[in-house]
Design a protein around this motif. Structure first.
Motif, PDB file in Angstrom:
ATOM      1  N   ALA A   1       0.703  -1.136  -0.376  1.00 19.68           N
ATOM      2  CA  ALA A   1       0.027   0.010   0.171  1.00 19.68           C
ATOM      3  C   ALA A   1       0.480   1.545   0.511  1.00 19.68           C
ATOM      4  O   ALA A   1       1.072   2.354   0.971  1.00 19.68           O
ATOM      5  CB  ALA A   1      -0.768  -0.004   1.143  1.00 19.68           C
ATOM      6  N   HIS A   2       1.580   0.967  -0.832  1.00 20.57           N
ATOM      7  CA  HIS A   2       2.714   2.417  -2.001  1.00 20.57           C
ATOM      8  C   HIS A   2       2.241   3.303  -2.291  1.00 20.57           C
ATOM      9  O   HIS A   2       2.104   5.253  -1.786  1.00 20.57           O
ATOM     10  CB  HIS A   2       4.039   1.958  -1.574  1.00 20.57           C
ATOM     11  N   GLU A   3       0.952   2.998  -3.255  1.00 18.98           N
ATOM     12  CA  GLU A   3       0.735   4.045  -4.458  1.00 18.98           C
ATOM     13  C   GLU A   3      -0.857   3.232  -4.860  1.00 18.98           C
ATOM     14  O   GLU A   3       0.004   2.166  -5.287  1.00 18.98           O
ATOM     15  CB  GLU A   3       1.441   4.243  -5.110  1.00 18.98           C
ATOM     16  N   ILE A   4      -1.581   3.289  -5.347  1.00 21.25           N
ATOM     17  CA  ILE A   4      -2.617   2.539  -6.352  1.00 21.25           C
ATOM     18  C   ILE A   4      -1.521   3.007  -7.788  1.00 21.25           C
ATOM     19  O   ILE A   4      -1.388   3.944  -8.558  1.00 21.25           O
ATOM     20  CB  ILE A   4      -3.787   4.072  -6.693  1.00 21.25           C
ATOM     21  N   PRO A   5      -1.630   1.372  -8.238  1.00 21.62           N
ATOM     22  CA  PRO A   5      -1.233   1.651  -9.585  1.00 21.62           C
ATOM     23  C   PRO A   5      -1.788   1.978 -10.556  1.00 21.62           C
ATOM     24  O   PRO A   5      -3.358   2.037 -10.781  1.00 21.62           O
ATOM     25  CB  PRO A   5      -0.442   0.226  -9.492  1.00 21.62           C
ATOM     26  N   ASP A   6      -1.056   1.843 -12.760  1.00 23.31           N
ATOM     27  CA  ASP A   6      -1.932   2.984 -13.421  1.00 23.31           C
ATOM     28  C   ASP A   6      -3.504   1.757 -13.294  1.00 23.31           C
ATOM     29  O   ASP A   6      -4.242   2.381 -13.525  1.00 23.31           O
ATOM     30  CB  ASP A   6      -1.379   2.345 -14.306  1.00 23.31           C
ATOM     31  N   GLU A   7      -3.297   0.135 -13.651  1.00 25.78           N
ATOM     32  CA  GLU A   7      -4.162  -0.244 -13.815  1.00 25.78           C
ATOM     33  C   GLU A   7      -5.256  -0.476 -12.733  1.00 25.78           C
ATOM     34  O   GLU A   7      -6.367  -0.908 -13.158  1.00 25.78           O
ATOM     35  CB  GLU A   7      -3.754  -1.752 -13.657  1.00 25.78           C
ATOM     36  N   TYR A   8      -5.284   0.665 -11.628  1.00 25.77           N
ATOM     37  CA  TYR A   8      -6.184   0.820 -10.693  1.00 25.77           C
ATOM     38  C   TYR A   8      -6.465   2.332 -10.441  1.00 25.77           C
ATOM     39  O   TYR A   8      -7.415   2.776  -9.823  1.00 25.77           O
ATOM     40  CB  TYR A   8      -5.929  -0.430  -9.528  1.00 25.77           C
TER      41      TYR A   8
END
Ligand code: NIG
Ligand code: FE
Length: 425
Positions: A188-195
């Protein structure tokens, strides 16, 4: 011969900073107490400290055949313990570094798809071996600045496979290389591109797939979350931390870095071991951390690098009885430095910590924050012989001279793992 070579006497240390004291993290005035032995010495057997005293005392007890290391009047202290790093990533973000010089902010870069997500793209594209090779280079940088144990977070994979890949690299680094590594899962560091636009689905992936896989494989000791309103808000962070705790992981938290969101209170509520960053914390947040005995991990090199000012209120925290830790936050975006001596310099000049306090915060207090206070962080009998000879005569020079590397010889478990080559007098 074998038995003889296993004992090592370190003699003639101008100042031996033992950090001996109560077997717990140090608070208030204890942070200033380094337990220094002038003309100190140490006897190491099988990688473990057996005896600490003056050179005269230790020399009088030496048997024949002890290997002797001459401290030559230098300052000797425990290896630094860096309790917050992100050292496994591909590529750099030197383009963003340059962009920030023109006034674009870290947050603006992140909103445009750069920042952590740009490192995630590169890290996903890299093989495990490529990541390992890159991280080994950084490992050697940590060592040469005098760091012997590192907490290392994942968080640039952000898919099940890529997070496991990064955590396997961390495990391998600890197996084949000094410094020692303590692994933390930061899916849970960042929301990745595909999400993007479906953050709750990503959170479900973290909770239902990543965490169970990490726990099953035993790839992490701690779980961390980047708790920030625009990334993982307090309620979402709580869910992730609860799931991690149920799987037996201990907790750390990126808290109140960019905004005051109540993350410090969440760290206290969840019994997290540490709350990290805390640049935006206020007095009530400090009281909550003190009551819950959460250790603050302060990361002034990221404030320095982002150029935004607003260092964490270290003095208020010390006055409130918090067992302060300082760490590098080494990562390709907000803090591209592996150097704790550099962090000590910033902490003295911008946070008004004394040189002695900064050393306690990066040795014994950092060790306790990683659950290793009983075996590293001070030079006391029974602890692992992780120590560093610094090329100075007064320990305050370590934070005073900046931009140089004072570590001359670095030992882990009594074995030399780095020695500066003597190219000049
Ligand atoms: O601790 N704030 C979140 N994580 C890191 C930054 C990571 C990055 O920029 O790549 C930090 O500052
Ligand atoms: Fe961080």
């Amino acid at each position: 011969m074998e038995a003889e070579s296993r004992s090592l006497a370190v003699l003639n240390c101008g100042e031996l900073l033992t950090l001996a004291g109560p077997a717990r993290p140090r608070v208030r005035d204890e942070l200033k107490e380094l337990s220094i032995i002038k003309d100190g010495a140490m006897l190491v057997r099988d990688g473990v400290i057996e005896r600490v005293g003056t050179t005269e005392e230790v020399r009088s007890e030496l048997g024949p055949g002890n290997k002797i290391l001459d401290g030559a009047g230098r300052v000797v202290l425990p290896g630094f313990v860096d309790a917050h790093t992100h050292p496994v990533f591909a590529g750099t973000r030197v383009d963003e570094f340059e962009l920030r010089t023109t006034g674009t902010t870290y947050e603006q870069i992140a909103e445009r798809g750069g920042g952590i997500r740009s490192t995630v793209r590169k890290t996903r594209a890299a093989s495990e071996q490529e990541l390992f090779d890159g991280a080994q280079r950084y490992s050697s940088w940590f060592l040469r600045t005098g760091t012997t144990t590192i907490e290392a977070k994942s968080g640039y994979g952000l898919s099940v496979e890529d997070e496991l890949k990064v955590l396997r690299v961390i495990r391998r680094l600890g197996e084949v290389h000094s410094p020692a590594y303590v692994p933390t899962f930061l899916g849970a560091h960042e929301i990745p591109d595909e999400y993007r636009g479906k953050a709750s689905e990503y959170v479900n992936l973290v909770i239902n797939e990543m965490l169970p896989a990490v726990a099953k494989l035993g790839l992490a000791e701690y779980c961390d979350v980047f708790c920030e309103p625009k990334v993982f808000d307090v309620a979402t962070s709580r869910r992730i931390l609860q799931a991690a705790r149920a799987l037996g992981l201990k907790l750390r938290l990126h808290a109140d870095q960019l905004s005051r969101s109540g993350a410090a209170e969440l760290a206290a509520e969840m019994n997290a071991v540490t709350a990290d960053h805390l640049e935006r914390i206020d007095n009530s947040g400090i009281e909550v951390l003190a009551a819950a005995r959460v250790q603050p991990v302060l990361l002034p090199a990221s404030v320095y690098t982002l150029g935004t000012g607003g260092f964490a209120p270290a003095r208020k925290m010390i006055d409130a009885g918090l067992a302060v830790v300082l760490a590098t936050d080494f990562n390709p975006g907000s803090s591209p430095t592996p150097s704790l001596p550099f962090v000590l310099s910033i902490a003295c000049t911008h946070m008004r910590m004394t040189p002695a306090e900064t050393l306690t915060a990066t040795t014994v207090n950092a060790a306790y924050s990683l659950g290793r206070g009983n075996c590293i962080g001070s030079l006391e009998p029974g602890k692992r012989a992780d120590f560093v000879i610094h090329d100075c005569r007064d320990y305050r020079e370590i934070s005073y001279f900046s931009g140089i590397e004072s570590a001359e010889a670095v030992f882990v478990g009594g074995e030399v793992v780095f020695r500066r080559s003597q190219t000049s007098a």
